[in-house]
Design an enzyme around this catalytic site. Structure first.
Site, PDB file in Angstrom:
ATOM      1  N   ILE A   1     -82.500  80.258  37.822  1.00  8.32           N
ATOM      2  CA  ILE A   1     -82.287  81.514  36.729  1.00  8.32           C
ATOM      3  C   ILE A   1     -81.050  82.160  37.478  1.00  8.32           C
ATOM      4  O   ILE A   1     -81.072  82.133  38.813  1.00  8.32           O
ATOM      5  CB  ILE A   1     -83.297  82.479  36.322  1.00  8.32           C
ATOM      6  CG1 ILE A   1     -83.954  83.126  37.621  1.00  8.32           C
ATOM      7  CG2 ILE A   1     -84.355  81.707  35.471  1.00  8.32           C
ATOM      8  CD1 ILE A   1     -85.135  84.005  37.292  1.00  8.32           C
TER       9      ILE A   1
ATOM     10  N   ASN B   1     -68.416  76.665  40.768  1.00 10.22           N
ATOM     11  CA  ASN B   1     -68.943  77.691  39.772  1.00 10.22           C
ATOM     12  C   ASN B   1     -67.789  78.406  38.976  1.00 10.22           C
ATOM     13  O   ASN B   1     -66.870  78.903  39.775  1.00 10.22           O
ATOM     14  CB  ASN B   1     -69.967  78.828  40.436  1.00 10.22           C
ATOM     15  CG  ASN B   1     -70.417  79.528  39.532  1.00 10.22           C
ATOM     16  OD1 ASN B   1     -69.931  80.598  38.924  1.00 10.22           O
ATOM     17  ND2 ASN B   1     -71.782  79.481  39.196  1.00 10.22           N
TER      18      ASN B   1
ATOM     19  N   CYS C   1     -73.566  85.912  33.823  1.00  6.25           N
ATOM     20  CA  CYS C   1     -73.582  87.020  34.626  1.00  6.25           C
ATOM     21  C   CYS C   1     -73.678  88.482  34.073  1.00  6.25           C
ATOM     22  O   CYS C   1     -72.925  88.685  33.202  1.00  6.25           O
ATOM     23  CB  CYS C   1     -72.120  87.049  35.524  1.00  6.25           C
ATOM     24  SG  CYS C   1     -72.036  88.328  36.920  1.00  6.25           S
TER      25      CYS C   1
ATOM     26  N   GLY D   1     -84.141  81.123  42.273  1.00  2.32           N
ATOM     27  CA  GLY D   1     -84.580  82.589  42.056  1.00  2.32           C
ATOM     28  C   GLY D   1     -85.733  82.488  42.987  1.00  2.32           C
ATOM     29  O   GLY D   1     -86.808  82.253  42.778  1.00  2.32           O
TER      30      GLY D   1
HETATM   31  C1  LIG Z   1     -74.494  88.917  45.895  1.00  3.81           C
HETATM   32  C2  LIG Z   1     -74.606  87.757  44.814  1.00  3.81           C
HETATM   33  C3  LIG Z   1     -73.583  87.326  44.010  1.00  3.81           C
HETATM   34  C4  LIG Z   1     -73.789  86.399  43.108  1.00  3.81           C
HETATM   35  N1  LIG Z   1     -72.788  85.674  42.437  1.00  3.81           N
HETATM   36  C5  LIG Z   1     -72.802  84.657  41.497  1.00  3.81           C
HETATM   37  C6  LIG Z   1     -71.788  84.188  41.117  1.00  3.81           C
HETATM   38  O1  LIG Z   1     -70.641  84.363  41.410  1.00  3.81           O
HETATM   39  N2  LIG Z   1     -72.036  82.960  39.881  1.00  3.81           N
HETATM   40  C7  LIG Z   1     -73.236  82.849  39.475  1.00  3.81           C
HETATM   41  O2  LIG Z   1     -73.344  81.975  38.762  1.00  3.81           O
HETATM   42  N3  LIG Z   1     -74.328  83.317  40.103  1.00  3.81           N
HETATM   43  C8  LIG Z   1     -74.159  84.162  41.055  1.00  3.81           C
HETATM   44  N4  LIG Z   1     -75.167  84.821  41.582  1.00  3.81           N
HETATM   45  C9  LIG Z   1     -76.633  84.601  41.082  1.00  3.81           C
HETATM   46  C10 LIG Z   1     -77.296  83.399  42.065  1.00  3.81           C
HETATM   47  O3  LIG Z   1     -76.572  82.223  42.142  1.00  3.81           O
HETATM   48  C11 LIG Z   1     -78.544  82.990  41.816  1.00  3.81           C
HETATM   49  O4  LIG Z   1     -78.681  82.437  40.412  1.00  3.81           O
HETATM   50  C12 LIG Z   1     -79.473  84.193  41.751  1.00  3.81           C
HETATM   51  O5  LIG Z   1     -79.428  84.979  42.757  1.00  3.81           O
HETATM   52  C13 LIG Z   1     -81.081  83.946  42.074  1.00  3.81           C
HETATM   53  O6  LIG Z   1     -81.563  83.407  42.990  1.00  3.81           O
HETATM   54  P1  LIG Z   1     -81.803  83.889  44.604  1.00  3.81           P
HETATM   55  O7  LIG Z   1     -82.926  84.770  44.106  1.00  3.81           O
HETATM   56  O8  LIG Z   1     -82.237  82.728  45.419  1.00  3.81           O
HETATM   57  O9  LIG Z   1     -80.701  84.817  44.982  1.00  3.81           O
HETATM   58  C14 LIG Z   1     -75.034  85.958  42.499  1.00  3.81           C
HETATM   59  C15 LIG Z   1     -76.039  86.451  43.242  1.00  3.81           C
HETATM   60  C16 LIG Z   1     -76.015  87.386  44.420  1.00  3.81           C
HETATM   61  C17 LIG Z   1     -77.186  87.993  45.125  1.00  3.81           C
END
Ligand SMILES: Cc1cc2nc3c(=O)[nH]c(=O)nc-3n(C[C@H](O)[C@H](O)[C@H](O)COP(=O)(O)O)c2cc1C
Length: 302
Positions: free
Chosen positions: A190, A98, A129, A242
């Site tokens: 997402i 990523n 982000c 998500g």
């Molecule tokens: C603590 C944290 C750090 C994240 N860091 C990144 C990141 O570095 N790059 C990115 O594209 N998404 C990042 N995300 C987003 C996740 O990859 C994902 O898209 C989002 O959390 C939704 O999925 P979930 O509900 O299963 O967590 C982050 C999410 C969390 C909770």
């Protein structure tokens, strides 16, 4: 029974991956999870130079999820290439890096540095982000900017490119169509939904950044809706995420139109979630007499 899927000519043994930023590069989790059982690991976002991230507090719990405003803290691409890629090469699962940036040049810099890394199967470009000023989201909320960054990244990338979309837009299909037109090989969605929490004892914002990205089970219906809309708008494969914390959630995304799925926040409250979801999908396929997982992708649209 076939659980393997093809995303931009990369074969995944199963559709289950880790969501960027919730699994590091797998090192810490490898004591709990057998990475060989996963379709892929998507690593924490990495930039061309180290980023310090935002001030603390930068994570807080919410009903059915959490808010984070990490601000894409990362060690920079050089350290990542030296430390994380050799680690991941020990495992038989796809590696998706990523990439984050504040400008098109930043993204291109990282992509060029990864061009000849044979341990990298795909790139996921984070243009979504919500927690970094002028970074990422500036590209993820405007179709013209999303088109431009995709075009430039595709010019230099040696691996297939996944563009990661933001839900913080009026119409996510506009963004998906823009990156598809610019040559994206796949989309993932997402990213987190912008939110806010107030600490009533301190009578101020719970996060130093004031706003944060909401993730976890509570956002799943929004994510499913967007995956389904995008599945009906573009022809490139979708990686859905998500709120996925069980195999049932994963199957919902696949039926809605996702070819791959990512487990994010669930890793924090159940470090075994990814492996359990792989096993759960297989058991579901047996129970439903599904011989090929590809028959389930987007089934609700057919
Ligand atoms: C603590 C944290 C750090 C994240 N860091 C990144 C990141 O570095 N790059 C990115 O594209 N998404 C990042 N995300 C987003 C996740 O990859 C994902 O898209 C989002 O959390 C939704 O999925 P979930 O509900 O299963 O967590 C982050 C999410 C969390 C909770």
């Amino acid at each position: 029974m076939n659980t393997s899927v093809n995303i931009a000519d990369v074969i995944f043994k199963n559709p289950v991956m880790t969501a960027s930023g919730t699994f590091g590069s797998g090192m810490e989790y490898s004591n709990f999870v057998d990475l060989n059982k996963l379709g892929g690991v998507i690593t924490k976002g990495v930039a061309n130079v180290p980023w310090e991230g935002n001030k603390v507090p930068r994570v807080v719990e919410t009903y059915g999820g959490m808010l984070n405003a990490i601000g894409l803290q990362n060690p920079g691409i050089d350290k990542f290439v030296e430390r994380d890629i050799p680690f991941l090469k020990n495992y038989d699962c796809n590696v998706i890096v990523n990439v984050c940036g504040r400008s098109i040049e930043d993204y291109v810099d990282v992509v060029q540095k990864l061009a000849y890394e044979d341990g990298v199967d795909m790139l996921e470009i984070n243009i979504s982000c919500p927690n970094v000023k002028e970074g990422g989201i500036a590209f993820g909320q405007n179709p013209d900017n999303a088109y431009e960054v995709t075009k430039q990244v595709k010019k230099y990338a040696k691996q297939p490119v996944i563009m990661k979309l933001s839900p913080n837009v009026t119409d996510i299909t506009e963004m998906a169509k823009a990156v598809e037109a610019a040559g994206a090989d796949a989309v993932s969605l997402i990213n987190t939904i912008t939110g806010m929490k107030i600490d009533i004892e301190k009578q101020t914002f719970a996060l130093a950044n004031k706003t944060g990205g909401m993730s976890g089970p509570a956002i799943k219906p929004v994510a499913i809706r967007m995956v389904n809309q995008v599945a009906n708008a573009v022809n490139i494969p979708i990686i859905g995420m998500g709120g996925i914390s069980t195999y049932e959630d994963a199957i919902e995304f696949i039926l809605a139109g996702a070819t791959g799925i990512c487990v994010g926040t669930a890793n924090f409250f159940n470090p075994l979630a990814t492996e359990e979801i792989v096993a759960g999908i297989e058991a579901y396929m047996k129970r439903k007499n599904v011989e090929d997982i590809n028959d389930l992708i987007g089934l609700v649209n057919k």
